[in-house]
Design a protein around this motif. Structure first.
Motif, PDB file in Angstrom:
ATOM      1  N   ALA A   1     -17.068  -5.430 -34.586  1.00 43.57           N
ATOM      2  CA  ALA A   1     -17.416  -6.787 -34.129  1.00 43.57           C
ATOM      3  C   ALA A   1     -18.190  -6.747 -32.824  1.00 43.57           C
ATOM      4  CB  ALA A   1     -16.150  -7.629 -33.954  1.00 43.57           C
ATOM      5  N   MET A   2     -18.029  -5.667 -32.071  1.00 42.49           N
ATOM      6  CA  MET A   2     -18.767  -5.517 -30.819  1.00 42.49           C
ATOM      7  C   MET A   2     -20.202  -5.057 -31.078  1.00 42.49           C
ATOM      8  SD  MET A   2     -15.703  -3.751 -28.604  1.00 42.49           S
ATOM      9  CE  MET A   2     -16.675  -3.601 -27.099  1.00 42.49           C
ATOM     10  N   VAL A   3     -20.443  -4.573 -32.303  1.00 42.78           N
ATOM     11  CA  VAL A   3     -21.799  -4.184 -32.704  1.00 42.78           C
ATOM     12  C   VAL A   3     -22.496  -5.380 -33.347  1.00 42.78           C
ATOM     13  CG1 VAL A   3     -23.158  -2.667 -34.201  1.00 42.78           C
ATOM     14  CG2 VAL A   3     -21.139  -1.773 -33.003  1.00 42.78           C
ATOM     15  N   GLY A   4     -21.817  -5.992 -34.327  1.00 47.92           N
ATOM     16  CA  GLY A   4     -22.371  -7.167 -35.006  1.00 47.92           C
ATOM     17  C   GLY A   4     -22.991  -6.810 -36.339  1.00 47.92           C
ATOM     18  N   ASP A   5     -22.430  -7.351 -37.412  1.00 48.00           N
ATOM     19  CA  ASP A   5     -22.933  -7.100 -38.765  1.00 48.00           C
ATOM     20  C   ASP A   5     -24.255  -7.831 -38.969  1.00 48.00           C
ATOM     21  OD1 ASP A   5     -23.349  -6.640 -41.413  1.00 48.00           O
ATOM     22  OD2 ASP A   5     -21.515  -7.609 -42.117  1.00 48.00           O
ATOM     23  N   PRO A   6     -25.339  -7.105 -39.282  1.00 49.32           N
ATOM     24  CA  PRO A   6     -26.639  -7.765 -39.479  1.00 49.32           C
ATOM     25  C   PRO A   6     -26.846  -8.339 -40.870  1.00 49.32           C
ATOM     26  CG  PRO A   6     -26.885  -5.405 -39.749  1.00 49.32           C
ATOM     27  CD  PRO A   6     -25.427  -5.635 -39.391  1.00 49.32           C
ATOM     28  N   THR A   7     -25.849  -8.184 -41.765  1.00 46.66           N
ATOM     29  CA  THR A   7     -26.013  -8.628 -43.150  1.00 46.66           C
ATOM     30  C   THR A   7     -26.418 -10.094 -43.229  1.00 46.66           C
ATOM     31  OG1 THR A   7     -24.341  -7.049 -43.896  1.00 46.66           O
ATOM     32  CG2 THR A   7     -24.879  -8.866 -45.378  1.00 46.66           C
ATOM     33  N   GLY A   8     -27.545 -10.330 -43.899  1.00 45.62           N
ATOM     34  CA  GLY A   8     -27.998 -11.697 -44.133  1.00 45.62           C
ATOM     35  C   GLY A   8     -28.480 -12.429 -42.896  1.00 45.62           C
ATOM     36  N   ARG A   9     -28.666 -11.732 -41.794  1.00 43.00           N
ATOM     37  CA  ARG A   9     -29.062 -12.390 -40.549  1.00 43.00           C
ATOM     38  C   ARG A   9     -30.570 -12.307 -40.370  1.00 43.00           C
ATOM     39  NH1 ARG A   9     -24.918 -15.079 -37.875  1.00 43.00           N
ATOM     40  NH2 ARG A   9     -26.019 -14.701 -35.931  1.00 43.00           N
ATOM     41  N   ASP A  10     -31.175 -13.421 -39.910  1.00 38.99           N
ATOM     42  CA  ASP A  10     -32.610 -13.390 -39.628  1.00 38.99           C
ATOM     43  C   ASP A  10     -32.878 -13.137 -38.151  1.00 38.99           C
ATOM     44  OD1 ASP A  10     -31.855 -15.777 -38.527  1.00 38.99           O
ATOM     45  OD2 ASP A  10     -33.065 -17.033 -39.863  1.00 38.99           O
ATOM     46  N   LYS A  11     -31.824 -12.875 -37.392  1.00 40.01           N
ATOM     47  CA  LYS A  11     -31.972 -12.474 -36.003  1.00 40.01           C
ATOM     48  C   LYS A  11     -30.750 -11.675 -35.583  1.00 40.01           C
ATOM     49  CE  LYS A  11     -30.111 -16.845 -34.217  1.00 40.01           C
ATOM     50  NZ  LYS A  11     -30.369 -18.025 -33.342  1.00 40.01           N
TER      51      LYS A  11
ATOM     52  N   ASP B   1     -32.707  -5.896 -47.385  1.00 37.17           N
ATOM     53  CA  ASP B   1     -33.634  -7.028 -47.448  1.00 37.17           C
ATOM     54  C   ASP B   1     -33.770  -7.719 -46.095  1.00 37.17           C
ATOM     55  OD1 ASP B   1     -34.092  -6.570 -50.079  1.00 37.17           O
ATOM     56  OD2 ASP B   1     -32.746  -8.124 -50.834  1.00 37.17           O
ATOM     57  N   SER B   2     -32.638  -7.896 -45.404  1.00 37.95           N
ATOM     58  CA  SER B   2     -32.684  -8.645 -44.144  1.00 37.95           C
ATOM     59  C   SER B   2     -33.547  -7.936 -43.113  1.00 37.95           C
ATOM     60  CB  SER B   2     -31.267  -8.855 -43.596  1.00 37.95           C
ATOM     61  OG  SER B   2     -30.582  -7.622 -43.451  1.00 37.95           O
ATOM     62  N   PHE B   3     -33.500  -6.582 -43.099  1.00 36.29           N
ATOM     63  CA  PHE B   3     -34.330  -5.832 -42.149  1.00 36.29           C
ATOM     64  C   PHE B   3     -35.802  -5.916 -42.541  1.00 36.29           C
ATOM     65  CE2 PHE B   3     -30.672  -2.742 -40.963  1.00 36.29           C
ATOM     66  CZ  PHE B   3     -30.147  -3.685 -40.116  1.00 36.29           C
ATOM     67  N   GLU B   4     -36.085  -5.772 -43.844  1.00 36.13           N
ATOM     68  CA  GLU B   4     -37.475  -5.827 -44.303  1.00 36.13           C
ATOM     69  C   GLU B   4     -38.111  -7.170 -43.970  1.00 36.13           C
ATOM     70  OE1 GLU B   4     -37.805  -4.861 -48.396  1.00 36.13           O
ATOM     71  OE2 GLU B   4     -37.030  -2.825 -48.174  1.00 36.13           O
ATOM     72  N   LYS B   5     -37.374  -8.253 -44.205  1.00 39.24           N
ATOM     73  CA  LYS B   5     -37.895  -9.588 -43.920  1.00 39.24           C
ATOM     74  C   LYS B   5     -38.175  -9.757 -42.438  1.00 39.24           C
ATOM     75  CE  LYS B   5     -35.572 -11.838 -47.815  1.00 39.24           C
ATOM     76  NZ  LYS B   5     -34.444 -12.724 -48.218  1.00 39.24           N
ATOM     77  N   ARG B   6     -37.268  -9.294 -41.603  1.00 39.39           N
ATOM     78  CA  ARG B   6     -37.448  -9.452 -40.159  1.00 39.39           C
ATOM     79  C   ARG B   6     -38.632  -8.639 -39.655  1.00 39.39           C
ATOM     80  NH1 ARG B   6     -31.325  -8.748 -38.122  1.00 39.39           N
ATOM     81  NH2 ARG B   6     -32.334  -8.247 -36.139  1.00 39.39           N
ATOM     82  N   MET B   7     -38.785  -7.424 -40.157  1.00 38.65           N
ATOM     83  CA  MET B   7     -39.899  -6.586 -39.695  1.00 38.65           C
ATOM     84  C   MET B   7     -41.236  -7.152 -40.167  1.00 38.65           C
ATOM     85  SD  MET B   7     -38.448  -2.656 -39.798  1.00 38.65           S
ATOM     86  CE  MET B   7     -37.848  -2.695 -41.469  1.00 38.65           C
ATOM     87  N   LYS B   8     -41.279  -7.669 -41.392  1.00 37.62           N
ATOM     88  CA  LYS B   8     -42.518  -8.283 -41.887  1.00 37.62           C
ATOM     89  C   LYS B   8     -42.887  -9.518 -41.076  1.00 37.62           C
ATOM     90  CE  LYS B   8     -42.314  -6.669 -46.678  1.00 37.62           C
ATOM     91  NZ  LYS B   8     -42.094  -7.040 -48.105  1.00 37.62           N
ATOM     92  N   ALA B   9     -41.835 -10.218 -40.581  1.00 38.85           N
ATOM     93  CA  ALA B   9     -42.068 -11.433 -39.788  1.00 38.85           C
ATOM     94  C   ALA B   9     -42.322 -11.110 -38.318  1.00 38.85           C
ATOM     95  CB  ALA B   9     -40.873 -12.376 -39.918  1.00 38.85           C
ATOM     96  N   GLY B  10     -42.305  -9.831 -37.982  1.00 45.59           N
ATOM     97  CA  GLY B  10     -42.534  -9.430 -36.594  1.00 45.59           C
ATOM     98  C   GLY B  10     -41.337  -9.662 -35.690  1.00 45.59           C
ATOM     99  N   LEU B  11     -40.142  -9.810 -36.290  1.00 49.05           N
ATOM    100  CA  LEU B  11     -38.928 -10.033 -35.508  1.00 49.05           C
ATOM    101  C   LEU B  11     -38.249  -8.703 -35.207  1.00 49.05           C
ATOM    102  CD1 LEU B  11     -37.546 -13.100 -37.513  1.00 49.05           C
ATOM    103  CD2 LEU B  11     -38.725 -13.133 -35.297  1.00 49.05           C
TER     104      LEU B  11
END
Length: 406
Positions: free
Chosen positions: A84-94, A157-167
Motif C-alpha cells: 500500500a506504500m507503493v500503490g497498485d497501478p492496476t487500472g489507473r490513468d495516473k 494496458d494501463s501502462f501502455e495507455k499512459r505512455m502513449k498519452a505522454g503521461l
C-alpha cells in the motif's frame, strides 16, 4: 481428517461469477489431494488498505473467499502494509499517491472491521506483507527485480495507455506486480483471488512459485462491478460507490438509483439469489426488482429488519414526497461569514452534505443542490443568517442555521 463437500459440487459453486480460471484442471487436482490428505487449500487474497473504507466492489472477491471458507479451506488475507506504500497501478490513468505506514495501519483497522460483514474473521489467517519485505533489504529487492524483464513489466494496458498519452509511469509502479507475486511465494498459496483487472499480477505469482520449486497457484478472477453511474469502476473517489459501512437507508437509496442494466450483475455477484430466480426478477417491473435487490443487500450488510425499514423510509421520502425523519441539525459559527453571508457551497460542505465546497459547486449547475426545496444553480449564491433546509442530491438533507454576528 477434515471432510470436504464433493469436488464437483465445490467447483460448480466456485464457477459462478468467475471470469478467469487458470486453471480448473489444476484446481481439481488440488481438491483431490485435499480430499485424500485432509489438508485444506490455502486461498490468498491481498488487500491494500489504501483508504479508510471498503465498498461493494471490494466484496466481490471477498465473497468468493468466503465460499472457500464455507467449503472448508483456509482463507489467507494478505494485508498490504508494504504494497500500500507503493500503490497498485492496476487500472489507473495516473500514479497512485504513496501512503505513510501510519496511514496504512489506521486504514487497516477499519478494513478489518468491515470485512467481518463478509468473511468469518475468526477463521482467517492474517498476514502483513511487511513481514517479509521489511526484512528483504536492498540487495534482496534487486534480486527480486531480476526475475522480470522491463518489456514484460510494461505489457499492462494501463501502462501502455499512459505512455502513449505522454503521461509518466514511475519505476515503483512497475515493480508492484513483483511484490504481489512474491506474497504468493511467502505464504505458499494454492489459490489466489482478485478482480479481473488483476490477472497479470496473479500470473506473476504463479511464475515466482515455479521458480522457487513450489506448485503454482490457481488464479481465479471475479468481474469488476460498475458504480452508480453505470459506466466507471466503483470507486469512492469517483463518488459512485455503495459503502459496506453505509447506513441502511443510504444503502437502499443508492441501490434504487442504479441503472437498470446493472441489476443482473449485482444480483449474481452480490447476492445468493439463485440464477433461475434472477431471470424471473429481471422480467418484472424494474422498480420492484430494485426493491428486492436493495433488501437483499441491506439484509446482508445490516439485517432484514433494517432492510424493511429502509424500504419504507424510501417510499415515504421519494414516493410520497415526504422529508426524512432523521434530518440533522447543523449550526454554522459566525466566523464562516464573509461580509455577512456564507456561500451555499460552503454551507452544505460544512453541514456534511458534500465532501468539499468544490464538490458542492460542481453539483449546483445541474440542480443538485437545493435550499428550502428550490434548486440553487449559481455557484456564487450565498445565505444570510437564518435557518435553511439544505439538500444535496436525492438523499442528503440537513437543517442549517447560519448564526448572525452579535
Amino acid at each position: 481428517m477434515k471432510n470436504f463437500p464433493p469436488i464437483d459440487e465445490q467447483i460448480a459453486r466456485l464457477r459462478r461469477g468467475t471470469v478467469d480460471f487458470v486453471d480448473e484442471k489444476e484446481l481439481r487436482k488440488k481438491l483431490e489431494r485435499s480430499e485424500k490428505t485432509g489438508r485444506p487449500l490455502r486461498v490468498k487474497y491481498g488487500i491494500d488498505p489504501s483508504s479508510p473504507d471498503i465498498h461493494l466492489g471490494h466484496t466481490v472477491p471477498l465473497r468468493r473467499l468466503r465460499e472457500f471458507q464455507e467449503l472448508g479451506h483456509t482463507a489467507v488475507v494478505i494485508w498490504g502494509t508494504a504494497t500500500a506504500m507503493v500503490g497498485d497501478p492496476t487500472g489507473r490513468d495516473k500514479t497512485r499517491p504513496q501512503l505513510a505506514r501510519d496511514q496504512v495501519e489506521a486504514n487497516l483497522e477499519t478494513y478489518k472491521t468491515q470485512i467481518g460483514k463478509v468473511l468469518d474473521v475468526e477463521r482467517i489467517e492474517h498476514r502483513r506483507n511487511s513481514e517479509w519485505f521489511d526484512e528483504m533489504g536492498f540487495m534482496g529487492a534487486v534480486e527480486l527485480l531480476s526475475r522480470m524483464t522491463v518489456a514484460r513489466a510494461i505489457e499492462r494496458d494501463s501502462f501502455e495507455k499512459r505512455m502513449k498519452a505522454g503521461l509518466p509511469v514511475s519505476l515503483h509502479e512497475i515493480i508492484y506486480p513483483l511484490l504481489q507475486g512474491w506474497d504468493s511465494v511467502a505464504i505458499e498459496a494454492d489459490v489466489e483471488l482478485g478482480g479481473s483487472d488483476q490477472l497479470f499480477n496473479l500470473l506473476v505469482g504463479r511464475d515466482f512459485q515455479q521458480q522457487e520449486g513450489q506448485e503454482p497457484q490457481v488464479c481465479m478472477t471475479t468481474p469488476i462491478i460498475e458504480g452508480l453511474d453505470g459506466e466507471k469502476k466503483m470507486s469512492k473517489s469517483l463518488g459512485n460507490s455503495i459503502g459496506v459501512a453505509d447506513a441502511a437507508v443510504d444503502m437502499f437509496g443508492k441501490v434504487m438509483s442504479l441503472p437498470d442494466a446493472l441489476m443482473e450483475k449485482y444480483f449474481l455477484l452480490l447476492t445468493e439469489v439463485p440464477e433461475a430466480e434472477v431471470v424471473q426478477l429481471l422480467a418484472a417491473h424494474p422498480r420492484e426488482t430494485k426493491v428486492r435487490l436493495g433488501k437483499e443487500l441491506v439484509s446482508w450488510l445490516h439485517d432484514p429488519t433494517a432492510a424493511d425499514e429502509a424500504a419504507a423510509e424510501f417510499d415515504r421520502v421519494f414516493k410520497d414526497r415526504a422529508l426524512p425523519t432523521d434530518i440533522a441539525e447543523v449550526t454554522l459559527p459566525v466566523d464562516v461569514l464573509r461580509e455577512g453571508t456564507v456561500l451555499v457551497a460552503t454551507a452544505v460542505a460544512r453541514a456534511g452534505l458534500a465532501a468539499s465546497g468544490g464538490e458542492a459547486r460542481r453539483a449546483m449547475p445541474s440542480g443538485g443542490v437545493k435550499i428550502d426545496g428550490e434548486p440553487v444553480t449559481d455557484i456564487k449564491a450565498a445565505l444570510s443568517p437564518g435557518r435553511y433546509l439544505c439538500q444535496v442530491g436525492k438523499r442528503k438533507f440537513a437543517y442549517v442555521t447560519v448564526l448572525a454576528p452579535q
